[in-house]
Design a protein around this motif. Structure first.
Motif, short mmCIF file in Angstrom:
data_model
loop_
_atom_site.label_atom_id
_atom_site.label_comp_id
_atom_site.label_asym_id
_atom_site.label_seq_id
_atom_site.Cartn_x
_atom_site.Cartn_y
_atom_site.Cartn_z
N PHE A 246 4.01 7.57 -0.02
CA PHE A 246 3.62 8.60 -0.89
C PHE A 246 2.05 9.37 -0.54
O PHE A 246 1.52 8.64 -0.38
N THR A 247 2.44 10.80 -0.41
CA THR A 247 0.87 10.88 -0.32
C THR A 247 -0.22 11.10 -2.04
O THR A 247 0.71 10.26 -3.17
N ASP B 141 3.73 3.10 -5.55
CA ASP B 141 2.28 2.13 -4.93
C ASP B 141 2.57 2.83 -2.94
O ASP B 141 3.72 2.77 -2.81
N ASN B 142 2.01 2.21 -2.21
CA ASN B 142 2.20 2.07 -1.01
C ASN B 142 2.17 1.33 -0.46
O ASN B 142 1.19 0.24 -0.92
N ASN B 143 2.52 0.54 0.51
CA ASN B 143 2.65 -0.70 0.96
C ASN B 143 1.39 -1.30 2.17
O ASN B 143 0.51 0.20 2.83
N PRO B 144 0.75 -2.23 2.15
CA PRO B 144 -0.85 -1.56 3.21
C PRO B 144 -0.37 -2.16 4.96
O PRO B 144 -1.17 -1.14 5.35
N ARG C 298 6.73 1.92 -1.25
CA ARG C 298 6.61 1.26 -2.61
C ARG C 298 6.91 1.50 -3.82
O ARG C 298 6.49 2.15 -4.44
N VAL C 299 8.44 1.29 -4.44
CA VAL C 299 8.56 1.71 -5.60
C VAL C 299 9.29 0.45 -6.56
O VAL C 299 9.87 -0.51 -5.76
#
Length: 633
Positions: free
Chosen positions: A460-461, A502-505, A510-511
């Motif tokens: 995601f941006t 969020d975003n995965n490290p 990721r939802v």
């Protein structure tokens, strides 16, 4: 979230009473005040200590006769051949009270000076002074006055003065300690009533105070934390989130911030106030999950309502136009047209059908929503969903399942859940724009079901993380309606859950959906309803939820059946033909009542447990049964 205001201020009367009590306790002599009815009104601590009285004889309202009887029987006034007469004599003296002063030797050899004076309101005040040391000094002086020098007498006087000063100091310290102990107890009681965690840490992140509410705000945290470090109390993951802020607070910079607790998903607001004198930090932690969800839901509902208002006026006319276009194009498609014209007709039909789908999506924004919960086995539902989704994925895209679930049914709306997950999977596929991997994870985390859809795409941006759940927001450059994540958000909130982006490290988006974990426990329900049609409808709902049902058409019949072995719950109409459903309470089974009476009716207000308003969907019925069962001790 507004915190409840707790009034910790003492009333003026309480302040004055405390001042008087403290003052009397500082007096070196014992003091008592009895009223005209010969009942104790005031006594200081020295009064109890001098005569070694039990607590019961120092409380306001104690009878003078009871105190005298205790002292007589204990031998305070020496041997008494007739204790009852001795008590009666002193009580009669008290009734005809006269001012007096006398000195007497007690049974233990100590001397006491007793000075009494009547009060204008009735009753009397008596002051008792221990004069044992004075009597001993007098005896010594009389026995050896010729041998004592002026210097010895001077030293004796100084020593007596020092002793009196020391006694006064000890009394003051004792009273200060009593007030401090009471104040501390009151402060702890008040802080433990506050629905928040209040604490203090030193410069080494070690707790020096806690109101013992940490576990209620941070589930899973230790409860007895004084002496422990923040990391020991919370664990390394939470401490890593708190440490930078705490260091800034220790440096003198007050902090107010929110975190999402890793273990429970709760949203916690934390206020850190520097303690410049103690070189530490005061901490106030509050669970604001409900506030945040309400705020997000309100903002989301406002955007959705605005969208509905903007489109509702056009939707009807637009639908009519699409109907005409589809009709005309269908007629053209049925004719023998040139190849290029036939292709144009088919393209027009496809665009019109997409417009119809868009209208349906728009109508779902403002349409009333409800969930139809039913017993669902997730270990079967999710693999079926994967088989349904895989053919729709781009070539080379892989869909993996990572399931860690018990083999038991839970109560949820399987259709709504499938729609939400399918929407997320297809969104992830579109976002990767090429071969990749989508992972659907599911596991039970305490009272929650956690479902995560993650991908290996670009993620995601920052703008998408803020706006992705807004109606009509899309990153598909004209290829999407922007309604997908908005509908997923709505369905999740309707089910009492949360949605997190969020975003995965390691990369990728990721939802995470968190839904209440409501395990299905099959029950044997006694259904009491005097209307045959309603009873049949409710019976079908109960059996559809996996429960067994025994039916009763009257209160008398329900009473006769309520002691059947295996029954676990009673579901009854409030108004049965021969009585009230309330009368089925007290039989050792949870009771759920149902009625068509409006809220606020007296019969509804009498209910001690859940009340269902007819008609009700299966989801509401299931929730009421679960609440009644959970309320049992």
């Amino acid at each position: 979230m507004h915190q409840p205001v707790i009034d910790t201020a003492l009333t003026q009367a309480e302040i004055e009473a405390e001042l008087i009590r403290s003052g009397l306790n500082l007096i070196g002599q014992a003091l008592s005040i009895f009223d005209a009815d010969l009942r104790l009104r005031v006594a200081n601590r020295q009064y109890q200590a001098m005569f070694d009285l039990p607590d019961a004889l120092t409380r306001p309202g104690t009878r003078f006769e009871d105190t005298i009887r205790f002292l007589v029987l204990r031998g305070e006034y020496g041997p008494q051949p007739d204790p009852d007469s001795a008590v009666a004599f002193r009580v009669e003296q008290a009734r005809a009270f006269r001012p007096h002063y006398f000195e007497r030797e007690r049974a233990d050899g100590r001397w006491v000076a007793v000075e009494g004076a009547p009060l204008s309101q009735g009753g009397w005040v008596t002051v008792y002074t221990d004069i044992t040391d004075i009597k001993q000094q007098e005896a010594l002086l009389r026995a050896r006055s010729d041998a004592l020098s002026e210097q010895v007498l001077h030293h004796a006087e100084r020593l007596a003065a020092a002793n009196r000063k020391l006694a006064a100091t000890n009394a003051a310290l004792s009273e200060a300690q009593r007030i401090l102990t009471r104040t501390e107890a009151r402060t702890r009681q008040v802080t433990e009533m506050v629905p928040a965690h209040i604490a203090h840490i030193d410069a080494q992140f070690r707790y020096t105070f806690s109101n013992r509410r940490l576990a209620s705000v941070f589930p899973g945290a230790a409860s007895d934390i004084v002496g422990k470090t923040v990391e020991q109390a919370h664990g390394p993951e939470t401490f890593a989130m708190l440490e930078p802020r705490m260091r800034r607070a220790l440096a003198g910079d007050a902090q107010v911030f929110e975190i999402t607790h890793p273990g429970s998903g709760r949203r916690i607001r934390i206020a850190l106030t520097p303690d410049r004198e103690g070189q530490g930090v005061y901490i106030l932690s509050t669970d604001v999950s409900a506030e945040v969800q309400a705020r997000e839901a309100l903002a989301h509902a406002s955007r959705r309502n605005l969208a509905a208002q903007l489109t509702s006026g056009m939707a009807h006319d637009f639908g009519n136009l699409l109907t005409i276009i589809l009709g005309l194009q269908s007629r053209l498609a049925a004719r023998d047209l040139p190849a290029d014209a036939a292709e144009d007709v088919q393209a027009t039909l496809a665009a019109a059908r997409r417009g119809v789908a868009l209208l349906e999506g728009l109508s779902r924004i403002s349409a009333p929503r409800d969930l139809t919960a039913e017993p669902t086995l997730l270990s079967r539902l999710l693999p079926q969903l994967a088989r349904l989704a895989r053919p729709s994925l781009s070539e080379g895209t892989e869909l993996q399942l990572d399931l860690d679930l018990p083999e038991s049914q839970v109560l949820l709306d399987p259709g709504a859940l499938q729609d939400s997950l399918l929407n997320l999977i297809l969104n992830a596929d579109a976002a990767m724009a090429g071969p990749g991997r989508i992972t659907l994870s599911a596991r039970q985390n305490g009272d929650w079901l956690e479902l995560t859809v993650s991908d290996t795409g670009p993620g995601f941006t920052p703008e998408a993380l803020k706006r992705a759940t807004e109606p009509f927001y899309s990153t598909k450059k004209g290829r999407g309606t922007g309604l997908g994540l908005s509908m997923v958000y709505d369905q999740t909130k309707l089910a009492g859950g949360t949605l997190r982006l969020d975003n995965n490290p390691e990369g990728g988006a990721r939802v995470t959906l968190r839904l209440p974990w409501r395990p299905v426990a099959p029950q044997m329900v006694l259904l009491a309803e005097d209307d045959d049609a309603i009873r049949a409808e409710v019976r079908d709902q109960l059996t559809g939820l996996g429960h067994s049902v025994i039916e009763a058409a009257s209160l008398a019949e329900a009473r006769a059946l309520s002691d059947l072995p295996g029954l676990t719950l009673i579901l009854s109409d409030i108004q049965l033909g021969d009585g009230l459903g309330h009368d089925l309470a007290g039989r050792g089974l949870p009771l759920v009542l149902m009625t068509s009476l409006p809220a606020g009716d007296a019969l509804r207000d009498r209910a001690d447990g859940p009340v269902l308003t007819k008609p009700f969907p299966p989801a509401r019925l299931a929730a009421a049964l679960a609440a009644a069962t959970k309320a049992l001790p």
